[in-house]
Motif scaffolding. Structure first.
Motif, PDB file in Angstrom:
ATOM      1  N   VAL A 135      38.679  68.416  29.693  1.00  0.00           N
ATOM      2  CA  VAL A 135      39.351  69.359  28.802  1.00  0.00           C
ATOM      3  C   VAL A 135      40.446  68.662  27.999  1.00  0.00           C
ATOM      4  O   VAL A 135      40.587  68.862  26.783  1.00  0.00           O
ATOM      5  N   LEU A 136      41.229  67.833  28.684  1.00  0.00           N
ATOM      6  CA  LEU A 136      42.356  67.180  28.016  1.00  0.00           C
ATOM      7  C   LEU A 136      41.893  66.150  26.981  1.00  0.00           C
ATOM      8  O   LEU A 136      42.550  65.968  25.947  1.00  0.00           O
ATOM      9  N   THR A 137      40.806  65.490  27.237  1.00  0.00           N
ATOM     10  CA  THR A 137      40.282  64.527  26.283  1.00  0.00           C
ATOM     11  C   THR A 137      39.909  65.233  24.983  1.00  0.00           C
ATOM     12  O   THR A 137      40.175  64.732  23.884  1.00  0.00           O
ATOM     13  N   GLU A 138      39.318  66.417  25.116  1.00  0.00           N
ATOM     14  CA  GLU A 138      38.962  67.195  23.925  1.00  0.00           C
ATOM     15  C   GLU A 138      40.208  67.592  23.138  1.00  0.00           C
ATOM     16  O   GLU A 138      40.181  67.670  21.916  1.00  0.00           O
ATOM     17  N   GLN A 139      41.296  67.850  23.857  1.00  0.00           N
ATOM     18  CA  GLN A 139      42.538  68.286  23.219  1.00  0.00           C
ATOM     19  C   GLN A 139      43.447  67.121  22.833  1.00  0.00           C
ATOM     20  O   GLN A 139      44.469  67.330  22.188  1.00  0.00           O
TER      21      GLN A 139
END
Length: 180
Positions: free
Chosen positions: A94-98
């Protein structure tokens, strides 16, 4: 339907049963007593044999639960590690996408909270204690059916708690085996 002759037989005093007038209780008892004593002896032997068979089956089931407990104990440390790996994987995804960076302290805190909630050591200790007590009751010479029944309820309670707290596939399989 009742015929006229049958109705006549129902009238009091028409037919008398005189067989009971000549009952000799002492003579009848000499015939009944040996048969009754033999039946009671056979009942006692049957109960002893049935009790031994039940004891053996209960000991077999205790061994199954003990085996499951040992396996769950060996898997318990893996629960926190598996949760940590899954949490990191999800968060990183999730954090990589954000485009956000993850702080290790945050992960450690979450894993610690989960590990505390999923800790099943107390249940495993109580389960072992209940199993020891169950086997001790089986070795008693007096009737312990109610005590065993109560302990089975306690064993089920501990096993259910282990299953709900651990949230682990292999532990769930062990729980099913122990409950069965």
């Amino acid at each position: 339907s009742i015929g006229p002759l049958t109705q006549l037989l129902l009238v009091p005093g028409v037919v008398e049963d005189t067989r009971r007038e000549h009952v000799d209780l002492e003579a009848d008892w000499t015939l009944i007593e040996p048969v009754l004593l033999e039946a009671l002896d056979k009942l006692h032997v049957f109960r002893v044999d049935e009790g031994r068979a039940m004891e053996q089956e209960l000991r077999t089931q205790v061994a199954v639960v003990r085996t499951g407990r040992v396996k769950v104990s060996s898997l318990a440390p893996q629960v926190g590690q598996d949760f940590r790996a899954k949490l990191l994987e999800r968060i990183n995804s999730v954090l990589t996408e954000q485009g956000v960076q993850l702080q290790p302290a945050d992960v450690i805190r979450e894993v610690a909270i989960y590990a505390d909630r999923a800790d099943i050591n107390e249940e495993l200790i109580r389960l072992a204690s209940h199993l020891d007590q169950f086997e001790a009751f089986l070795s008693e010479t007096s009737s312990t059916g109610r005590k065993l029944d109560f302990l089975v309820q306690e064993l089920n309670r501990e096993v259910n708690t282990i299953g709900s707290k651990a949230n682990h596939v292999e532990i769930a399989h062990c729980v099913v085996d122990m409950k069965a």
